[in-house]
Design an enzyme around this catalytic site. Structure first.
Site, mmCIF file in Angstrom:
data_model
loop_
_atom_site.group_PDB
_atom_site.id
_atom_site.type_symbol
_atom_site.label_atom_id
_atom_site.label_comp_id
_atom_site.label_asym_id
_atom_site.label_seq_id
_atom_site.Cartn_x
_atom_site.Cartn_y
_atom_site.Cartn_z
ATOM 1 N N SER A 69 0.803 -1.223 0.000
ATOM 2 C CA SER A 69 0.000 0.000 0.000
ATOM 3 C C SER A 69 0.841 1.282 0.000
ATOM 4 O O SER A 69 0.503 2.228 -0.724
ATOM 5 C CB SER A 69 -0.968 -0.006 1.183
ATOM 6 O OG SER A 69 -1.882 -1.062 1.031
ATOM 7 N N LYS A 114 -9.713 -4.304 11.672
ATOM 8 C CA LYS A 114 -10.853 -3.863 10.857
ATOM 9 C C LYS A 114 -12.167 -3.804 11.634
ATOM 10 O O LYS A 114 -13.042 -3.008 11.295
ATOM 11 C CB LYS A 114 -11.020 -4.795 9.646
ATOM 12 C CG LYS A 114 -9.952 -4.582 8.606
ATOM 13 C CD LYS A 114 -10.109 -5.535 7.445
ATOM 14 C CE LYS A 114 -8.974 -5.339 6.470
ATOM 15 N NZ LYS A 114 -9.011 -6.276 5.359
ATOM 16 N N ALA A 162 -11.834 -9.463 6.878
ATOM 17 C CA ALA A 162 -11.788 -9.671 5.430
ATOM 18 C C ALA A 162 -12.922 -10.601 4.999
ATOM 19 O O ALA A 162 -13.589 -10.376 3.977
ATOM 20 C CB ALA A 162 -10.437 -10.248 5.026
ATOM 21 N N LYS A 197 -17.338 -17.627 15.844
ATOM 22 C CA LYS A 197 -17.202 -16.547 14.854
ATOM 23 C C LYS A 197 -17.751 -16.981 13.502
ATOM 24 O O LYS A 197 -18.371 -16.195 12.774
ATOM 25 C CB LYS A 197 -15.732 -16.122 14.709
ATOM 26 C CG LYS A 197 -15.396 -14.924 15.604
ATOM 27 C CD LYS A 197 -13.930 -14.609 15.602
ATOM 28 C CE LYS A 197 -13.501 -13.729 14.449
ATOM 29 N NZ LYS A 197 -12.050 -13.432 14.508
ATOM 30 N N TYR A 243 -1.654 -11.429 -0.813
ATOM 31 C CA TYR A 243 -0.854 -11.121 -2.003
ATOM 32 C C TYR A 243 0.645 -11.131 -1.700
ATOM 33 O O TYR A 243 1.472 -11.074 -2.605
ATOM 34 C CB TYR A 243 -1.256 -9.751 -2.588
ATOM 35 C CG TYR A 243 -0.967 -8.599 -1.657
ATOM 36 C CD1 TYR A 243 0.280 -7.974 -1.655
ATOM 37 C CD2 TYR A 243 -1.917 -8.159 -0.745
ATOM 38 C CE1 TYR A 243 0.567 -6.941 -0.789
ATOM 39 C CE2 TYR A 243 -1.641 -7.126 0.132
ATOM 40 C CZ TYR A 243 -0.400 -6.522 0.104
ATOM 41 O OH TYR A 243 -0.131 -5.516 0.989
#
Ligand code: ATR
Length: 498
Positions: free
Chosen positions: A251, A298, A364, A388, A451
């Site tokens: 990023s 997140k 995600a 979860k 990735y």
């Protein structure tokens, strides 16, 4: 404006000069780390500043301070003294600085430095974190107006880094050197001006030399990727918050290249963080304008948002934070990035009736489940922690299972597509294959959201079994382009080659 100091750690004077030639145009001064030299080379250092042709710091760092010098203190003093005294007393050819540790008070050396026009850098190396008595320590280091105080502290967590910025950011300007070492101190190496540090040390890794301290960056990275030397103090800051893997994140490369292409005065940094509260204090202090949020934050950042886009609440995860009147506004660009990358991967525009297995139930996975549900895909969720898996699956009416052999039957009836969302196999995360108990038939399409590395153990195994596979690279680029728009109000420039 802070200078870049190339830390030379070669075994010989010649090797160091070769390395310097590789970087000469992008650095302002050099540090000769005599403790890395072969023994016979240590006595040849006197002519180095003249050969280097740049202001040079002489350092003979002891083992106890993170250096390599393991001989007696007497020998070290002789090397320093020899280095200081240049035969013809031409000050331009002498060392500009000598780095002397805080506990080394040798009047003869200090006097020699003064005579030969060499300024003393009075350093302390705190390898066990930022000391609790930082203000007292710093005032004792800064007691001589003829010396430049230097603190290099290993940041044990993001709170140590926050303390460095808070303390040094509040001091008056003046000559000083401050560095936070290690992963958590990474941002101190990109933002020396916010610490009032006159220089940042860089390592000649591109010329094959070892870093002189943990976390030193290559000058090319500092100049090209982070654009050090532009109007640093007023530049807008952005970053990626995560743990443990954000130093390997693409990023910063993506966003900084976009800023540079469009001439936007902004810089994007990785912030590995172990403590969300301490990081948010740092974000306030540095006035960070926008954040990408990744594993494991997140969901945890949801409580910090003053306002959020509709998909954040629907997904239950936020991967983008932008400063707003309400404090922080939250968005989720993962879902949109996953959607476009998935349709591209499968070469289809709609996926109604497709059967898919979501591996994982974290942030995600929540974006993936939201997207698959929206596309009319019939999916199941498998996850290490069963509650979860159940919680996520029930939101969409999907079946679920734990991540064990018992899930094989479930996967086998939802295996047109497998989407791997856990951090297992990620650079810096737990190594391995999260589905090592599952045999691919070859008919599955595997979407691995990791990735880095480009090929995880799971992805390789699926490919070797004949499956169509993709990693998370396209998804990353697509979600980053959406983030860039939220950060800057502009489209990500097409002409950037990533
Ligand atoms: P993200 O926001 O990127 O999804 P997260 O919310 O921390 O990150 O979720 C990480 C996911 O990876 C979770 O599904 C987690 O499983 P648990 O819910 O059981 O914690 C999964 N994960 C992490 N380490 C794992 C491991 N060693 N084996 C299996 N699953 C793992």
């Amino acid at each position: 404006m802070p200078k870049i100091c190339l830390c030379l750690t070669g075994p010989t004077i010649e090797k160091n000069l070769e390395a310097l030639d590789r970087y000469r145009k992008v650095v302002d001064l050099v540090e000769l780390r005599a403790d890395f030299l072969e023994p016979q080379e240590m006595f040849r250092i006197r002519s180095f500043p003249e050969k280097a042709g740049l202001p040079t710091i002489l350092t003979v760092r002891r083992l106890q301070d993170g250096g390599r010098f393991d001989q007696g203190e007497g020998v070290r003093l002789v090397i320093i003294a020899k280095g200081l005294a240049f035969a013809d007393q031409d000050k331009r050819k002498n060392f500009a600085y000598v780095d002397i540790e805080h506990d080394l008070q040798i009047p003869a050396i200090q006097e020699a430095a003064r005579i030969f026009g060499t300024k003393v850098i009075r350093s302390i190396h705190c390898r066990d974190g930022v000391p609790a008595n930082l203000p007292e320590l710093w005032s004792s280091l800064s007691s001589s107006p003829f010396e430049i105080p230097k603190l290099a502290a290993h940041a044990r967590g993001i709170e140590d880094t926050e303390r460095l910025f808070r303390f040094f950011g509040s001091l008056e300007t003046g000559e000083r050197i401050v560095t936070g070492m290690g992963d958590y101190g990474f941002c101190t190496r990109i933002l020396p001006e916010r610490l009032g540090s006159m220089l940042v040390y860089a390592s000649a890794t591109g010329a094959g030399l070892k870093p002189g301290a943990p976390g030193q960056l290559d000058p090319d990275v500092l100049r090209k990727q982070y654009r050090l030397g532009s109007d640093d103090a007023s530049v807008d800051l952005y970053g990626i918050l995560g743990s443990p893997s954000v130093l390997g994140s693409l990023s910063p490369h993506i966003h900084n290249a976009g800023f540079a292409e469009l001439g936007i005065d902004a810089r994007y940094l990785p912030f590995p963080a172990d403590d969300l509260d301490a990081f948010m204090r740092l974000a306030e202090l540095l006035d960070i304008k926008g954040l990408s949020v990744t594993v494991p934050f997140k969901e945890r950042v949801l409580s910090l948002l003053g306002e959020s886009a509709m998909e954040v609440a629907a997904i239950g995860a936020c991967n983008t934070m932008v400063r707003s009147k309400a404090g922080w506004a939250g968005y989720n660009t993962d879902a949109m990035g996953f959607r476009s990358a998935l349709l591209h991967f499968l070469g289809r525009t709609e996926l109604k009736g497709l059967r898919a297995c979501i591996v994982g139930a974290g942030g995600a996975a929540r974006s993936v489940a939201y997207t698959l549900h929206g596309l009319g895909v019939e999916a199941c969720v498998i996850n290490r922690s069963l509650p979860k898996a159940k919680r996520l699956a029930e939101e969409y009416g999907f079946p679920w299972a734990g991540m064990t052999e018992r899930a094989v039957e479930l996967i086998e009836s939802y295996n047109d597509l497998i989407v791997q969302t856990t951090s297992v196999g990620m650079e810096g995360g737990q190594p391995g294959d999260p589905l090592d108990w599952y045999q691919f038939s070859g008919g599955e399409a595997l979407f691995e959201t990791i990735y880095n590395p480009a090929e995880t153990v799971l992805l390789k195994r699926a490919r070797d079994s004949g499956c169509r596979v993709t990693n998370g690279h396209t998804m990353l680029l697509d979600q980053a382009a959406a983030q860039f728009r939220l950060f800057t109000g502009q489209d990500y420039p097409d002409q950037v080659q990533l």
